[in-house]
Design a protein around this motif. Structure first.
Motif, PDB file in Angstrom:
ATOM      1  N   ASP A 112       0.943  -1.153  -0.022  1.00  0.00           N
ATOM      2  CA  ASP A 112      -0.041   0.040  -0.275  1.00  0.00           C
ATOM      3  C   ASP A 112       0.970   1.250  -0.010  1.00  0.00           C
ATOM      4  O   ASP A 112       0.436   2.562  -0.403  1.00  0.00           O
ATOM      5  CB  ASP A 112      -0.966  -0.005   1.333  1.00  0.00           C
ATOM      6  CG  ASP A 112      -2.031  -1.079   0.950  1.00  0.00           C
ATOM      7  OD1 ASP A 112      -2.521  -1.366   0.055  1.00  0.00           O
ATOM      8  OD2 ASP A 112      -2.201  -1.778   2.383  1.00  0.00           O
ATOM      9  N   HIS A 113       2.108   1.057   0.452  1.00  0.00           N
ATOM     10  CA  HIS A 113       2.949   2.317   0.857  1.00  0.00           C
ATOM     11  C   HIS A 113       4.440   2.035   0.233  1.00  0.00           C
ATOM     12  O   HIS A 113       4.729   1.066   0.799  1.00  0.00           O
ATOM     13  CB  HIS A 113       2.789   2.779   2.087  1.00  0.00           C
ATOM     14  CG  HIS A 113       1.470   3.109   2.672  1.00  0.00           C
ATOM     15  ND1 HIS A 113       0.831   4.343   2.350  1.00  0.00           N
ATOM     16  CD2 HIS A 113       0.674   2.083   3.479  1.00  0.00           C
ATOM     17  CE1 HIS A 113      -0.460   4.064   3.051  1.00  0.00           C
ATOM     18  NE2 HIS A 113      -0.574   2.975   3.529  1.00  0.00           N
ATOM     19  N   LEU A 114       4.906   2.861  -0.543  1.00  0.00           N
ATOM     20  CA  LEU A 114       6.349   2.824  -0.774  1.00  0.00           C
ATOM     21  C   LEU A 114       6.832   4.360  -0.528  1.00  0.00           C
ATOM     22  O   LEU A 114       6.396   5.213  -1.320  1.00  0.00           O
ATOM     23  CB  LEU A 114       6.546   2.427  -2.319  1.00  0.00           C
ATOM     24  CG  LEU A 114       8.022   2.249  -2.683  1.00  0.00           C
ATOM     25  CD1 LEU A 114       8.703   1.187  -1.936  1.00  0.00           C
ATOM     26  CD2 LEU A 114       8.297   1.977  -4.335  1.00  0.00           C
ATOM     27  N   GLU A 115       7.677   4.659   0.271  1.00  0.00           N
ATOM     28  CA  GLU A 115       8.041   5.711   0.759  1.00  0.00           C
ATOM     29  C   GLU A 115       9.598   6.017   1.175  1.00  0.00           C
ATOM     30  O   GLU A 115      10.321   4.967   1.310  1.00  0.00           O
ATOM     31  CB  GLU A 115       7.256   6.254   2.189  1.00  0.00           C
ATOM     32  CG  GLU A 115       6.084   6.038   2.326  1.00  0.00           C
ATOM     33  CD  GLU A 115       5.331   6.062   3.664  1.00  0.00           C
ATOM     34  OE1 GLU A 115       4.165   6.673   3.625  1.00  0.00           O
ATOM     35  OE2 GLU A 115       6.041   5.567   4.503  1.00  0.00           O
ATOM     36  N   ILE A 116      10.035   7.059   0.900  1.00  0.00           N
ATOM     37  CA  ILE A 116      11.493   7.436   1.323  1.00  0.00           C
ATOM     38  C   ILE A 116      11.300   8.375   2.583  1.00  0.00           C
ATOM     39  O   ILE A 116      10.805   9.288   2.607  1.00  0.00           O
ATOM     40  CB  ILE A 116      12.242   8.351   0.191  1.00  0.00           C
ATOM     41  CG1 ILE A 116      12.382   7.573  -1.110  1.00  0.00           C
ATOM     42  CG2 ILE A 116      13.633   8.719   0.654  1.00  0.00           C
ATOM     43  CD1 ILE A 116      12.878   8.127  -2.345  1.00  0.00           C
ATOM     44  N   ILE A 117      11.993   7.875   3.516  1.00  0.00           N
ATOM     45  CA  ILE A 117      12.276   8.420   4.721  1.00  0.00           C
ATOM     46  C   ILE A 117      13.643   9.137   5.040  1.00  0.00           C
ATOM     47  O   ILE A 117      14.579   8.631   4.858  1.00  0.00           O
ATOM     48  CB  ILE A 117      12.126   7.585   5.752  1.00  0.00           C
ATOM     49  CG1 ILE A 117      10.898   6.702   5.884  1.00  0.00           C
ATOM     50  CG2 ILE A 117      11.676   8.134   7.348  1.00  0.00           C
ATOM     51  CD1 ILE A 117       9.499   7.286   5.943  1.00  0.00           C
ATOM     52  N   GLY A 118      13.328  10.427   5.378  1.00  0.00           N
ATOM     53  CA  GLY A 118      14.620  11.151   5.505  1.00  0.00           C
ATOM     54  C   GLY A 118      14.678  11.945   6.960  1.00  0.00           C
ATOM     55  O   GLY A 118      13.769  12.647   7.260  1.00  0.00           O
ATOM     56  N   ASN A 119      15.900  11.649   7.637  1.00  0.00           N
ATOM     57  CA  ASN A 119      15.769  12.106   9.288  1.00  0.00           C
ATOM     58  C   ASN A 119      14.362  11.824   9.715  1.00  0.00           C
ATOM     59  O   ASN A 119      14.151  12.659  10.799  1.00  0.00           O
ATOM     60  CB  ASN A 119      16.142  13.663   9.115  1.00  0.00           C
ATOM     61  CG  ASN A 119      17.326  13.655   8.627  1.00  0.00           C
ATOM     62  OD1 ASN A 119      18.364  12.851   8.281  1.00  0.00           O
ATOM     63  ND2 ASN A 119      18.049  15.054   8.467  1.00  0.00           N
ATOM     64  N   GLY A 120      13.740  10.649   9.591  1.00  0.00           N
ATOM     65  CA  GLY A 120      12.695  10.254  10.503  1.00  0.00           C
ATOM     66  C   GLY A 120      11.434  10.696   9.995  1.00  0.00           C
ATOM     67  O   GLY A 120      10.416  10.419  10.437  1.00  0.00           O
ATOM     68  N   ALA A 121      11.427  11.442   8.797  1.00  0.00           N
ATOM     69  CA  ALA A 121      10.105  12.042   8.068  1.00  0.00           C
ATOM     70  C   ALA A 121       9.867  11.383   6.714  1.00  0.00           C
ATOM     71  O   ALA A 121      11.026  11.258   6.072  1.00  0.00           O
ATOM     72  CB  ALA A 121      10.023  13.329   8.238  1.00  0.00           C
ATOM     73  N   TYR A 154       5.290  -1.083   2.818  1.00  0.00           N
ATOM     74  CA  TYR A 154       4.546  -1.817   4.105  1.00  0.00           C
ATOM     75  C   TYR A 154       3.166  -1.638   3.355  1.00  0.00           C
ATOM     76  O   TYR A 154       2.642  -1.012   2.424  1.00  0.00           O
ATOM     77  CB  TYR A 154       4.666  -1.137   5.541  1.00  0.00           C
ATOM     78  CG  TYR A 154       4.200   0.303   5.373  1.00  0.00           C
ATOM     79  CD1 TYR A 154       2.943   0.427   5.966  1.00  0.00           C
ATOM     80  CD2 TYR A 154       4.895   1.232   5.142  1.00  0.00           C
ATOM     81  CE1 TYR A 154       2.398   1.875   6.129  1.00  0.00           C
ATOM     82  CE2 TYR A 154       4.497   2.774   5.257  1.00  0.00           C
ATOM     83  CZ  TYR A 154       3.266   2.971   5.842  1.00  0.00           C
ATOM     84  OH  TYR A 154       2.667   4.115   6.132  1.00  0.00           O
ATOM     85  N   SER A 155       2.395  -2.667   3.912  1.00  0.00           N
ATOM     86  CA  SER A 155       0.768  -2.644   3.748  1.00  0.00           C
ATOM     87  C   SER A 155       0.053  -2.115   4.961  1.00  0.00           C
ATOM     88  O   SER A 155       0.638  -2.277   6.046  1.00  0.00           O
ATOM     89  CB  SER A 155       0.276  -4.172   3.446  1.00  0.00           C
ATOM     90  OG  SER A 155       0.901  -4.225   1.947  1.00  0.00           O
ATOM     91  N   ASP A 156      -0.936  -1.895   4.798  1.00  0.00           N
ATOM     92  CA  ASP A 156      -2.056  -1.736   6.019  1.00  0.00           C
ATOM     93  C   ASP A 156      -2.763  -2.619   6.896  1.00  0.00           C
ATOM     94  O   ASP A 156      -3.374  -2.534   7.575  1.00  0.00           O
ATOM     95  CB  ASP A 156      -3.294  -0.806   5.435  1.00  0.00           C
ATOM     96  CG  ASP A 156      -2.703   0.647   4.767  1.00  0.00           C
ATOM     97  OD1 ASP A 156      -1.642   1.259   5.461  1.00  0.00           O
ATOM     98  OD2 ASP A 156      -3.245   1.320   4.017  1.00  0.00           O
ATOM     99  N   ARG A 157      -2.448  -3.793   6.036  1.00  0.00           N
ATOM    100  CA  ARG A 157      -3.078  -4.827   6.746  1.00  0.00           C
ATOM    101  C   ARG A 157      -2.391  -6.269   6.455  1.00  0.00           C
ATOM    102  O   ARG A 157      -1.352  -6.222   5.351  1.00  0.00           O
ATOM    103  CB  ARG A 157      -4.533  -5.129   6.118  1.00  0.00           C
ATOM    104  CG  ARG A 157      -4.600  -5.527   4.692  1.00  0.00           C
ATOM    105  CD  ARG A 157      -5.974  -5.177   3.854  1.00  0.00           C
ATOM    106  NE  ARG A 157      -6.326  -3.711   4.111  1.00  0.00           N
ATOM    107  CZ  ARG A 157      -5.873  -3.043   3.360  1.00  0.00           C
ATOM    108  NH1 ARG A 157      -5.039  -3.157   2.264  1.00  0.00           N
ATOM    109  NH2 ARG A 157      -6.361  -1.744   3.706  1.00  0.00           N
ATOM    110  N   ALA A 158      -2.716  -7.442   6.948  1.00  0.00           N
ATOM    111  CA  ALA A 158      -2.019  -8.654   6.713  1.00  0.00           C
ATOM    112  C   ALA A 158      -2.523  -9.189   5.390  1.00  0.00           C
ATOM    113  O   ALA A 158      -3.590  -8.860   4.984  1.00  0.00           O
ATOM    114  CB  ALA A 158      -2.489  -9.467   7.631  1.00  0.00           C
ATOM    115  N   GLU A 159      -1.477  -9.769   4.808  1.00  0.00           N
ATOM    116  CA  GLU A 159      -1.779 -10.341   3.455  1.00  0.00           C
ATOM    117  C   GLU A 159      -1.134 -11.740   3.245  1.00  0.00           C
ATOM    118  O   GLU A 159       0.011 -11.988   3.414  1.00  0.00           O
ATOM    119  CB  GLU A 159      -0.959  -9.353   2.477  1.00  0.00           C
ATOM    120  CG  GLU A 159      -1.474  -8.118   2.028  1.00  0.00           C
ATOM    121  CD  GLU A 159      -2.944  -7.840   1.231  1.00  0.00           C
ATOM    122  OE1 GLU A 159      -2.976  -9.131   0.940  1.00  0.00           O
ATOM    123  OE2 GLU A 159      -3.520  -7.089   1.125  1.00  0.00           O
TER     124      GLU A 159
END
Length: 234
Positions: A112-121, A154-159
């Protein structure tokens, strides 16, 4: 990464990274069948290590120490920043910059989500389409201060067939050094100093020590650790 809520434990990891500690991502599970059966089999969460052309134990350990890893219970990740690989350091002169982040995702379950995290955000969100199991994109990341960047999915639920709370993966950081600026968060360092102080107080009150020497050694180590975080909180 282990038997835990991966996003919650990642937040603790992010805070440690914000204090300037370079901690690679790793993973492992216990081998207690009576416990693992509640969350999935041993080996449910894994660490993937880039060792180069040859694979041997020494190279594998060295690559983990160098942070050339990602952890996952399903999704596979690719991540470069400014042309540098996971675990690398990018050195930049003072001032604002924009670095190209190249990301890749391949998963056997929807994400559901693919994100780049920088310094915690979250500094970039990569759009997912179709069955949400594959993605490849390039995004520009503004950089003005020293820090670190990871890619997570990550996903929002189990798969099924992933026998975990939800599919999750994260790379180790790519570090960015801007001028001589240190990576520091007084807020996060103060949190760990308070955390250790509570543990220290509990240890002082405990009566189940094997010896007095054991008690003093534990208290000494707590004190040393607290001092490190207190110094970084100033």
């Amino acid at each position: 990464m282990g038997y835990s809520d991966h996003r919650i434990t990642s937040e603790i990891w992010y805070r440690l990274l914000n204090c300037g500690f370079r901690l690679p991502a790793g993973a492992g599970t216990d081998a207690f069948p009576n416990f693992a059966s509640l969350r999935g089999p041993p080996g449910l969460v894994r660490v993937f290590v880039k060792t180069g052309a040859a694979l041997d134990h020494a190279r594998w350990l060295a690559a983990i120490k160098a942070g050339r890893t990602f952890v996952s219970n399903a999704p596979l990740l690719e991540f470069t920043l400014g042309g540098r690989d996971i675990g690398d350091e990018i050195r930049l002169p003072p001032g604002p910059h924009r670095l190209a982040a190249r990301v890749g995702l391949a998963s056997n379950v929807p994400v559901d989500h693919l994100e780049i995290i920088g310094n915690g955000a979250v500094v970039a969100t990569i759009p997912l389409s179709g069955d949400r199991t594959r993605a490849r994109d390039t995004v520009l990341i503004p950089v003005a201060r020293s820090g670190w960047y990871v890619l997570r999915a990550y996903s929002d639920r189990a798969e099924l067939p992933v026998l975990d709370l939800y599919p999750f993966a994260s790379t180790s950081p790519i570090y960015v050094q801007v001028g001589d600026q240190l990576v520091r968060s007084a807020t996060d360092a103060a949190l760990f100093a308070r955390w250790i102080a509570r543990l220290e107080a509990a240890a002082r009150a405990a009566t189940a020590w094997n010896t007095g020497e054991e008690r003093e050694e534990v208290l000494r180590r707590f004190g040393e650790a607290r001092s490190i975080f207190e110094a970084r909180a100033r």
